[in-house]
Design a protein around this motif. Structure first.
Motif, PDB file in Angstrom:
ATOM      1  N   UNK A 178       5.039 -82.831  65.461  1.00 45.76           N
ATOM      2  CA  UNK A 178       4.286 -81.630  66.302  1.00 45.76           C
ATOM      3  C   UNK A 178       4.579 -81.817  68.021  1.00 45.76           C
ATOM      4  N   UNK A 179       5.059 -82.888  68.211  1.00 45.25           N
ATOM      5  CA  UNK A 179       5.452 -82.918  69.679  1.00 45.25           C
ATOM      6  C   UNK A 179       6.867 -82.184  69.850  1.00 45.25           C
ATOM      7  N   UNK A 180       7.762 -82.395  68.910  1.00 47.02           N
ATOM      8  CA  UNK A 180       9.044 -81.699  68.851  1.00 47.02           C
ATOM      9  C   UNK A 180       8.918 -80.175  68.722  1.00 47.02           C
ATOM     10  N   UNK A 181       7.951 -79.750  67.729  1.00 51.75           N
ATOM     11  CA  UNK A 181       7.634 -78.309  67.874  1.00 51.75           C
ATOM     12  C   UNK A 181       7.294 -77.598  69.166  1.00 51.75           C
ATOM     13  N   UNK A 182       6.479 -78.293  70.008  1.00 52.19           N
ATOM     14  CA  UNK A 182       6.039 -77.887  71.137  1.00 52.19           C
ATOM     15  C   UNK A 182       7.170 -77.695  72.197  1.00 52.19           C
ATOM     16  N   UNK A 183       7.934 -79.019  72.223  1.00 54.99           N
ATOM     17  CA  UNK A 183       9.033 -79.169  73.121  1.00 54.99           C
ATOM     18  C   UNK A 183      10.138 -78.118  72.760  1.00 54.99           C
ATOM     19  N   UNK A 184      10.418 -77.828  71.682  1.00 55.11           N
ATOM     20  CA  UNK A 184      11.407 -76.867  71.306  1.00 55.11           C
ATOM     21  C   UNK A 184      11.404 -75.555  71.919  1.00 55.11           C
ATOM     22  N   UNK A 185      10.324 -75.052  72.596  1.00 50.44           N
ATOM     23  CA  UNK A 185      10.181 -73.982  73.254  1.00 50.44           C
ATOM     24  C   UNK A 185       9.134 -73.860  74.526  1.00 50.44           C
ATOM     25  N   UNK A 186       9.670 -73.760  75.778  1.00 52.80           N
ATOM     26  CA  UNK A 186       8.647 -73.669  76.817  1.00 52.80           C
ATOM     27  C   UNK A 186       7.452 -72.678  76.534  1.00 52.80           C
ATOM     28  N   UNK A 187       7.875 -71.619  75.890  1.00 53.37           N
ATOM     29  CA  UNK A 187       6.795 -70.533  75.886  1.00 53.37           C
ATOM     30  C   UNK A 187       5.557 -70.845  75.025  1.00 53.37           C
ATOM     31  N   UNK A 188       5.757 -71.848  74.093  1.00 57.86           N
ATOM     32  CA  UNK A 188       4.713 -72.293  73.201  1.00 57.86           C
ATOM     33  C   UNK A 188       3.579 -73.049  74.105  1.00 57.86           C
ATOM     34  N   UNK A 189       3.931 -73.958  74.881  1.00 54.22           N
ATOM     35  CA  UNK A 189       3.208 -74.694  75.854  1.00 54.22           C
ATOM     36  C   UNK A 189       2.498 -73.561  76.862  1.00 54.22           C
ATOM     37  N   UNK A 190       3.364 -72.650  77.198  1.00 54.49           N
ATOM     38  CA  UNK A 190       2.648 -71.568  78.089  1.00 54.49           C
ATOM     39  C   UNK A 190       1.643 -70.995  77.465  1.00 54.49           C
TER      40      UNK A 190
END
Length: 265
Positions: A7-19
């Protein structure tokens, strides 16, 4: 832990996801407003929102996409991690001189602090920065293991012009000043001034902290005592910590006595 890292990798792969997750955790957003705030394309937003819905992090409502309870949990963690990393990057250059055990506040509070380090042309830049803050203040409180020549001279002159000074120093700091004839005279002048009160702690004071009105400055030294940086901030939590620590030292200290200033062994 494997699923956590996934899950951490999933979020880290795209800055847009966190935003996107942070935005919908703050308030409902439709896809148009998300596109405007993130710069992501509609196809990208579509994939992100579908992935979030599969994880039950967001749901669609009439007001727009909004975070679920677990979505807000993840968003809060992202925000905290982001703030921690931003602070670490800001402080990395001076991190080895930050005391590990003596700061009673979250280091994230120094994430936007002003950092002044010595340079080849201005080796005393950190001290000059602290003096600059002192000269602009009405009230100054210090607790410190040292009272250096530049600061002593600046404080003595500033108090003579009407400043209010409350200093708590380790006995070793006062003793060092008292054994230098010129410095001893300046300390005696400061001690006699109406606007100054100086107290002495018999034990150690591990930090050198100045509170100039609401701005807190920390002077950082290396293991050999060489000055490496001044860090100053007007963060309320840091000011509260510094005021409390100054008060504790103040209560446990004794008034500076004339016998402290005779320079005898």
């Amino acid at each position: 832990m494997d699923r956590v890292f996934e899950e951490m990798e999933f979020l880290a792969r795209s800055a847009n996801r966190g935003d996107v997750l942070t935005l919908v955790a703050e308030a409902p957003h439709d896809r148009q407003s998300l596109a405007a705030e993130t710069g992501a394309s509609q196809p990208t937003l579509g994939r992100i929102l579908r992935d979030f819905e599969k994880r039950n992090w967001v749901r669609a409502t009439e007001a727009g996409y909004t975070a679920t309870a677990t979505g807000r949990l993840v968003a809060a963690g992202l925000t905290e991690l982001s703030e921690s990393l931003a602070a670490e990057l800001h402080l990395r250059e001076i991190s080895e001189w930050l005391p590990a055990d003596d700061l009673g506040f979250d280091l994230k509070r120094l994430g936007e602090a002003t950092i002044t380090t010595p340079t080849q042309t201005r080796p005393s830049a950190p001290i000059s920065r602290v003096i600059e803050l002192i000269e602009a203040a009405h009230r100054v409180r210090i607790f410190s293991h040292a009272f250096n020549e530049q600061t002593l001279a600046a404080v003595a002159e500033w108090v003579a012009d009407g400043g209010e000074f409350e200093g708590v120093f380790a006995a070793s700091a006062i003793d060092a000043v008292a054994h230098e004839t010129g410095l001893r005279g300046q300390l005696q002048q400061l001690h006699a001034a109406d606007g100054a009160t100086i107290r002495v702690v018999e034990g150690a004071i591990p930090l050198a902290v100045t509170v100039a009105d609401d701005t807190v400055s920390l002077l950082l030294r290396d293991e050999n005592g060489r000055l490496q940086a001044a860090v100053d901030t007007d963060d309320p939590a840091v000011e509260s910590w510094a005021a409390d620590r100054h008060g504790r030292y103040w209560e446990s200290a004794r008034p500076l006595a004339e016998s402290d200033l005779d320079g005898s062994e």
